[in-house]
Design an enzyme around this catalytic site. Sequence first.
Site, PDB file in Angstrom:
ATOM      1  N   ARG A 161       0.838  -1.217   0.000  1.00  0.00           N
ATOM      2  CA  ARG A 161       0.000   0.000   0.000  1.00  0.00           C
ATOM      3  C   ARG A 161       0.872   1.266   0.000  1.00  0.00           C
ATOM      4  O   ARG A 161       0.558   2.254   0.672  1.00  0.00           O
ATOM      5  CB  ARG A 161      -0.932   0.026   1.214  1.00  0.00           C
ATOM      6  CG  ARG A 161      -1.993  -1.052   1.205  1.00  0.00           C
ATOM      7  CD  ARG A 161      -2.982  -0.826   0.068  1.00  0.00           C
ATOM      8  NE  ARG A 161      -4.188  -1.617   0.245  1.00  0.00           N
ATOM      9  CZ  ARG A 161      -4.345  -2.875  -0.184  1.00  0.00           C
ATOM     10  NH1 ARG A 161      -3.368  -3.489  -0.828  1.00  0.00           N
ATOM     11  NH2 ARG A 161      -5.486  -3.500   0.002  1.00  0.00           N
ATOM     12  N   SER A 236     -11.244  -1.010   2.717  1.00  0.00           N
ATOM     13  CA  SER A 236     -10.479  -1.023   3.974  1.00  0.00           C
ATOM     14  C   SER A 236     -10.218   0.414   4.407  1.00  0.00           C
ATOM     15  O   SER A 236      -9.712   1.213   3.624  1.00  0.00           O
ATOM     16  CB  SER A 236      -9.123  -1.702   3.775  1.00  0.00           C
ATOM     17  OG  SER A 236      -9.285  -2.996   3.286  1.00  0.00           O
ATOM     18  N   GLU A 332      -5.815   3.990   5.568  1.00  0.00           N
ATOM     19  CA  GLU A 332      -5.495   3.810   4.149  1.00  0.00           C
ATOM     20  C   GLU A 332      -6.202   4.926   3.374  1.00  0.00           C
ATOM     21  O   GLU A 332      -5.771   5.349   2.310  1.00  0.00           O
ATOM     22  CB  GLU A 332      -6.015   2.429   3.714  1.00  0.00           C
ATOM     23  CG  GLU A 332      -5.673   2.049   2.306  1.00  0.00           C
ATOM     24  CD  GLU A 332      -6.320   0.742   1.892  1.00  0.00           C
ATOM     25  OE1 GLU A 332      -5.840  -0.317   2.320  1.00  0.00           O
ATOM     26  OE2 GLU A 332      -7.298   0.781   1.130  1.00  0.00           O
TER      27      GLU A 332
HETATM   28  N1  EPU Z   1     -10.825 -10.770   9.842  1.00  0.00           N
HETATM   29  C1  EPU Z   1     -11.411 -10.623  11.086  1.00  0.00           C
HETATM   30  N2  EPU Z   1     -12.601  -9.967  11.163  1.00  0.00           N
HETATM   31  C2  EPU Z   1     -13.218  -9.470  10.064  1.00  0.00           C
HETATM   32  C3  EPU Z   1     -12.627  -9.655   8.792  1.00  0.00           C
HETATM   33  C4  EPU Z   1     -11.427 -10.301   8.713  1.00  0.00           C
HETATM   34  O1  EPU Z   1     -10.885 -11.066  12.107  1.00  0.00           O
HETATM   35  O2  EPU Z   1     -14.276  -8.845  10.229  1.00  0.00           O
HETATM   36  C5  EPU Z   1      -9.487 -11.420   9.794  1.00  0.00           C
HETATM   37  C6  EPU Z   1      -9.511 -12.844   9.400  1.00  0.00           C
HETATM   38  O3  EPU Z   1      -8.512 -13.502  10.156  1.00  0.00           O
HETATM   39  C7  EPU Z   1      -9.077 -12.823   7.949  1.00  0.00           C
HETATM   40  C8  EPU Z   1      -8.127 -11.647   7.938  1.00  0.00           C
HETATM   41  O4  EPU Z   1      -8.692 -10.727   8.852  1.00  0.00           O
HETATM   42  O5  EPU Z   1      -8.449 -14.000   7.606  1.00  0.00           O
HETATM   43  C9  EPU Z   1      -7.946 -10.990   6.598  1.00  0.00           C
HETATM   44  O6  EPU Z   1      -9.205 -10.564   6.102  1.00  0.00           O
HETATM   45  P1  EPU Z   1      -9.426 -10.348   4.537  1.00  0.00           P
HETATM   46  O7  EPU Z   1      -9.054 -11.562   3.807  1.00  0.00           O
HETATM   47  O8  EPU Z   1     -10.798  -9.821   4.324  1.00  0.00           O
HETATM   48  O9  EPU Z   1      -8.346  -9.276   4.150  1.00  0.00           O
HETATM   49  P2  EPU Z   1      -7.917  -7.892   4.829  1.00  0.00           P
HETATM   50  O10 EPU Z   1      -6.519  -8.058   5.288  1.00  0.00           O
HETATM   51  O11 EPU Z   1      -8.896  -7.402   5.827  1.00  0.00           O
HETATM   52  C10 EPU Z   1      -6.880  -6.977   2.616  1.00  0.00           C
HETATM   53  C11 EPU Z   1      -6.960  -5.705   1.838  1.00  0.00           C
HETATM   54  C12 EPU Z   1      -8.252  -5.656   1.039  1.00  0.00           C
HETATM   55  C13 EPU Z   1      -8.293  -6.850   0.100  1.00  0.00           C
HETATM   56  C14 EPU Z   1      -8.196  -8.130   0.964  1.00  0.00           C
HETATM   57  C15 EPU Z   1      -8.115  -9.366   0.103  1.00  0.00           C
HETATM   58  C16 EPU Z   1      -5.683  -4.132   3.180  1.00  0.00           C
HETATM   59  C17 EPU Z   1      -5.734  -2.925   4.070  1.00  0.00           C
HETATM   60  N3  EPU Z   1      -6.867  -4.577   2.746  1.00  0.00           N
HETATM   61  O12 EPU Z   1      -7.948  -6.910   3.565  1.00  0.00           O
HETATM   62  O13 EPU Z   1      -8.258  -4.488   0.267  1.00  0.00           O
HETATM   63  O14 EPU Z   1      -9.493  -6.870  -0.650  1.00  0.00           O
HETATM   64  O15 EPU Z   1      -6.984  -8.095   1.757  1.00  0.00           O
HETATM   65  O16 EPU Z   1      -6.860  -9.522  -0.427  1.00  0.00           O
HETATM   66  O17 EPU Z   1      -4.602  -4.621   2.879  1.00  0.00           O
HETATM   67  C18 EPU Z   1      -8.970  -2.244   0.265  1.00  0.00           C
HETATM   68  O18 EPU Z   1      -7.779  -1.942   0.308  1.00  0.00           O
HETATM   69  O19 EPU Z   1      -9.867  -1.369   0.252  1.00  0.00           O
HETATM   70  C19 EPU Z   1      -9.340  -3.636   0.293  1.00  0.00           C
HETATM   71  C20 EPU Z   1     -10.600  -4.027   0.333  1.00  0.00           C
END
Ligand code: EPU
Length: 337
Positions: A161, A236, A332
């Site tokens: 990012r 995010s 972000e």
């Molecule tokens: N999780 C929770 N609670 C929740 C949601 C998720 O505990 O409500 C935990 C779970 O352990 C899950 C982990 O968080 O395994 C990761 O969640 P997720 O796969 O949804 O990914 P993220 O890290 O929250 C990142 C990006 C997203 C992108 C997803 C998929 C960032 C800041 N965000 O989210 O990007 O779609 O991975 O690759 O890196 C964006 O930037 O706007 C965005 C949506």
Amino acid sequence: MIKQGVSLKTYNSFGVAAEAALFAVAKTIEDLQFILKDQRFASAWILGGGSNTLFCETPKTPIIQLAISGIEITEEQGDEVVIKAGAGVNWHELVLWSLEKGFGGLENLALIPGNVGAAPIQNIGAYGVELQDVFESCTLVNRNDQSVETYDKVACQFGYRDSIFKRELKHKAVITDVCLRLKKENYRLNTSYGAIAQLFTSKGISTPSPKEIADVVIDIRTTKLPDPKQLGNAGSFFKNPIVDHDQFEQLKSSFPDIPHYAQSNQNYKIPAAWLIEQVGLKGTRKGDVGTHKHHALVLVNFGNASGDDIKVFSQMVQQAVEERFDIRLQPEVNFCC
Ligand code: EPU
């Protein structure tokens, strides 16, 4: 091209009410150069799709909306193709266009909100792929002297990012188009991300096409993430924090189940969504602002929240996470005031 008193409500995916005192639209590089020569726009806010911007009610800074359109193929060699897209092209439209042509490389990045010009700034990424994996170059207009330059992948200094556009070139250059190197065949597909791998295993598909991957990504995103057209949000809200080895060990001893992703340099990325959920703030609401019930990292505008309401709520989330985990979440989303 230059207007006064323009409502920004439809120009931001949070759907907050805001009014720009000065607003200009650039449809070409020449438009942009013309606007930048106007001293009133010297420190203007560059607006793309408005999917990563949180406006306060009356931003003091003038706004330049980048509306440079067009997608073309600029190079074809062997199994590779280079495409060029204007900064104002909607990112997902570009992904769909590439899939229709049978090009691979953008499938994991389907349905990311925003426009092409913003993609390099934060090196957009999802489901194991980042923009830098397909990035060839981009064209920039220097805000001081309006000169035009090309930056290749190395020059952009991409990170998680992050890029040079968030650091040395912040407020100094405007991206006007982006070139991406895609594959016509012998695709390099990435299905390693947990939820994607599980879906293909359950469907019995071992060698998916780029289109099949995009369909799965679209499925996952539409299930987990709210559509900004129905519920204002910017995806995010915070970046996933990265902690060093010692801090990670301390966290793990207090929270043995903490999810984490090891980074190349002995650091660990922790999902911000998990941290927020642990402090009991998933699916909470205060007035018209809250965190989404299916994803704690997504802050939503339930109706008439102002940019300031969302900012105050985000600070409350930051504070709660910091008190419990000693981690300061970094937004972000960009604040435009
Ligand atoms: N999780 C929770 N609670 C929740 C949601 C998720 O505990 O409500 C935990 C779970 O352990 C899950 C982990 O968080 O395994 C990761 O969640 P997720 O796969 O949804 O990914 P993220 O890290 O929250 C990142 C990006 C997203 C992108 C997803 C998929 C960032 C800041 N965000 O989210 O990007 O779609 O991975 O690759 O890196 C964006 O930037 O706007 C965005 C949506």
